[in-house]
Scaffold this motif. Structure first.
Motif, mmCIF file in Angstrom:
data_model
loop_
_atom_site.group_PDB
_atom_site.id
_atom_site.type_symbol
_atom_site.label_atom_id
_atom_site.label_comp_id
_atom_site.label_asym_id
_atom_site.label_seq_id
_atom_site.Cartn_x
_atom_site.Cartn_y
_atom_site.Cartn_z
ATOM 1 N N UNK A 153 36.412 127.063 21.373
ATOM 2 C CA UNK A 153 37.342 128.634 22.081
ATOM 3 C C UNK A 153 37.266 129.262 22.536
ATOM 4 N N UNK A 154 37.552 129.352 24.288
ATOM 5 C CA UNK A 154 37.089 129.984 25.711
ATOM 6 C C UNK A 154 37.490 131.497 25.715
ATOM 7 N N UNK A 155 37.499 132.570 26.080
ATOM 8 C CA UNK A 155 38.595 133.459 26.242
ATOM 9 C C UNK A 155 39.227 133.221 27.401
ATOM 10 N N UNK A 156 40.100 133.943 27.380
ATOM 11 C CA UNK A 156 41.289 133.344 28.777
ATOM 12 C C UNK A 156 40.721 133.798 30.098
ATOM 13 N N UNK A 157 40.094 134.919 29.977
ATOM 14 C CA UNK A 157 39.959 135.449 31.329
ATOM 15 C C UNK A 157 38.396 134.186 32.653
ATOM 16 N N UNK A 158 38.014 133.512 30.998
ATOM 17 C CA UNK A 158 36.540 132.345 31.961
ATOM 18 C C UNK A 158 37.263 131.097 32.240
ATOM 19 N N UNK A 159 38.028 132.003 33.350
ATOM 20 C CA UNK A 159 39.223 130.343 34.318
ATOM 21 C C UNK A 159 37.772 129.042 34.654
ATOM 22 N N UNK A 160 36.552 129.557 35.377
ATOM 23 C CA UNK A 160 35.405 129.038 35.298
ATOM 24 C C UNK A 160 35.130 127.902 34.135
ATOM 25 N N UNK A 161 35.244 128.351 33.116
ATOM 26 C CA UNK A 161 34.468 128.084 31.932
ATOM 27 C C UNK A 161 35.765 126.606 31.711
ATOM 28 N N UNK A 162 37.099 127.210 31.885
ATOM 29 C CA UNK A 162 38.164 126.892 31.485
ATOM 30 C C UNK A 162 38.560 125.030 32.583
ATOM 31 N N UNK A 163 37.577 125.057 33.689
ATOM 32 C CA UNK A 163 37.863 124.304 34.749
ATOM 33 C C UNK A 163 36.688 123.468 34.578
ATOM 34 N N UNK A 164 35.066 124.045 34.036
ATOM 35 C CA UNK A 164 34.223 123.135 33.711
ATOM 36 C C UNK A 164 34.867 121.817 32.543
ATOM 37 N N UNK A 165 35.275 122.577 31.411
ATOM 38 C CA UNK A 165 35.503 122.154 30.174
ATOM 39 C C UNK A 165 36.778 120.655 30.519
ATOM 40 N N UNK A 166 36.940 121.503 31.158
ATOM 41 C CA UNK A 166 38.897 120.215 31.466
ATOM 42 C C UNK A 166 38.403 119.708 31.780
ATOM 43 N N UNK A 167 37.656 119.799 33.393
ATOM 44 C CA UNK A 167 37.611 118.608 34.362
ATOM 45 C C UNK A 167 35.935 117.923 34.576
ATOM 46 N N UNK A 168 34.842 118.480 33.904
ATOM 47 C CA UNK A 168 33.665 118.484 33.985
ATOM 48 C C UNK A 168 33.230 117.368 32.655
ATOM 49 N N UNK A 169 33.118 117.904 31.928
ATOM 50 C CA UNK A 169 33.120 117.542 30.097
ATOM 51 C C UNK A 169 34.600 116.978 29.166
ATOM 52 N N UNK A 170 35.664 116.228 30.023
ATOM 53 C CA UNK A 170 36.754 116.056 29.254
ATOM 54 C C UNK A 170 36.924 116.430 28.666
ATOM 55 N N UNK A 171 37.021 117.504 28.466
ATOM 56 C CA UNK A 171 37.287 118.107 26.820
ATOM 57 C C UNK A 171 39.272 118.621 26.726
ATOM 58 N N UNK A 172 39.960 118.617 26.210
ATOM 59 C CA UNK A 172 41.274 118.847 26.607
ATOM 60 C C UNK A 172 41.940 120.262 25.933
ATOM 61 N N UNK A 173 43.221 120.985 26.855
ATOM 62 C CA UNK A 173 43.349 122.376 25.987
ATOM 63 C C UNK A 173 44.150 122.337 24.660
ATOM 64 N N UNK A 174 43.835 122.615 23.291
ATOM 65 C CA UNK A 174 44.975 122.035 22.240
ATOM 66 C C UNK A 174 45.475 122.700 21.316
ATOM 67 N N UNK A 175 44.984 124.045 21.492
ATOM 68 C CA UNK A 175 45.591 125.324 20.930
ATOM 69 C C UNK A 175 45.307 126.862 21.455
ATOM 70 N N UNK A 176 45.991 127.868 20.918
ATOM 71 C CA UNK A 176 45.416 129.029 21.254
ATOM 72 C C UNK A 176 44.661 129.521 20.271
ATOM 73 N N UNK A 177 43.997 130.795 19.982
ATOM 74 C CA UNK A 177 43.099 131.454 19.378
ATOM 75 C C UNK A 177 44.154 133.140 19.376
ATOM 76 N N UNK A 178 44.349 133.345 18.262
ATOM 77 C CA UNK A 178 44.665 134.296 18.169
ATOM 78 C C UNK A 178 44.028 135.617 17.606
ATOM 79 N N UNK A 179 44.196 136.577 17.178
ATOM 80 C CA UNK A 179 43.469 137.614 16.040
ATOM 81 C C UNK A 179 44.166 138.795 16.667
ATOM 82 N N UNK A 180 43.280 139.757 15.679
ATOM 83 C CA UNK A 180 44.262 140.595 15.225
ATOM 84 C C UNK A 180 42.797 141.431 15.384
ATOM 85 N N UNK A 181 42.444 142.977 15.318
ATOM 86 C CA UNK A 181 41.912 143.830 15.035
ATOM 87 C C UNK A 181 42.302 144.707 13.459
ATOM 88 N N UNK A 182 40.916 144.124 12.917
ATOM 89 C CA UNK A 182 41.567 145.200 12.079
ATOM 90 C C UNK A 182 40.254 147.079 12.268
#
Length: 140
Positions: free
Chosen positions: A111-140
């Protein structure tokens, strides 16, 4: 370059400055305490070392679920800010993929934080990972 498993408190202390770049809220004391707990529950921490210096870290666990089957979940992946774009992150992920295949796992997931756009580019274009879902959280 080589990958080493970090299993001692001394190695964990040496890795702290790199992990702190990703997990900025951590103190060294909390980092060591958390690692002690997580290691007892299956968390592995590996480092990419080049010329005797740690350049990147990855922390991961293994699990099985209905959604993902047998998988490796990468909780933490960080390359030192002074060593980015030199292939260390890809090297660590490749190591994890090869290890996972050898152990019979079907997927490597992270999972990668939404703000980490450079990391997303790395995952999708450099190491061929595919975006498959969103992760949701609720602080308690």
């Amino acid at each position: 370059m080589e990958i080493i498993n970090l299993t001692t408190k001394q190695q964990w202390r040496e890795s702290f400055p790199i992990m702190k770049e990703l997990r900025t809220h951590l103190t060294e004391k909390d980092y060591i305490a958390d690692l002690e707990h997580m290691a007892q529950n299956g968390y592995s921490l590996v480092a990419c070392v080049d010329n005797g210096e740690m350049q990147a870290l990855a922390g991961f666990v293994t699990d099985r679920s209905f959604a993902w089957g047998n998988y490796v979940w990468v909780h933490d992946l960080v390359t030192s800010s002074t060593a980015r774009s030199k292939g260390y992150g890809a090297y660590v992920l490749n190591y994890i993929e090869q290890w996972a295949r050898g152990q019979g796992y079907e997927k490597v997931i992270l999972s990668s934080g939404l703000q980490r756009e450079q990391a997303h580019h790395f995952y999708e274009h450099k190491v061929d990972m595919k975006k498959k879902s969103y992760v949701f959280q609720k602080k308690l």
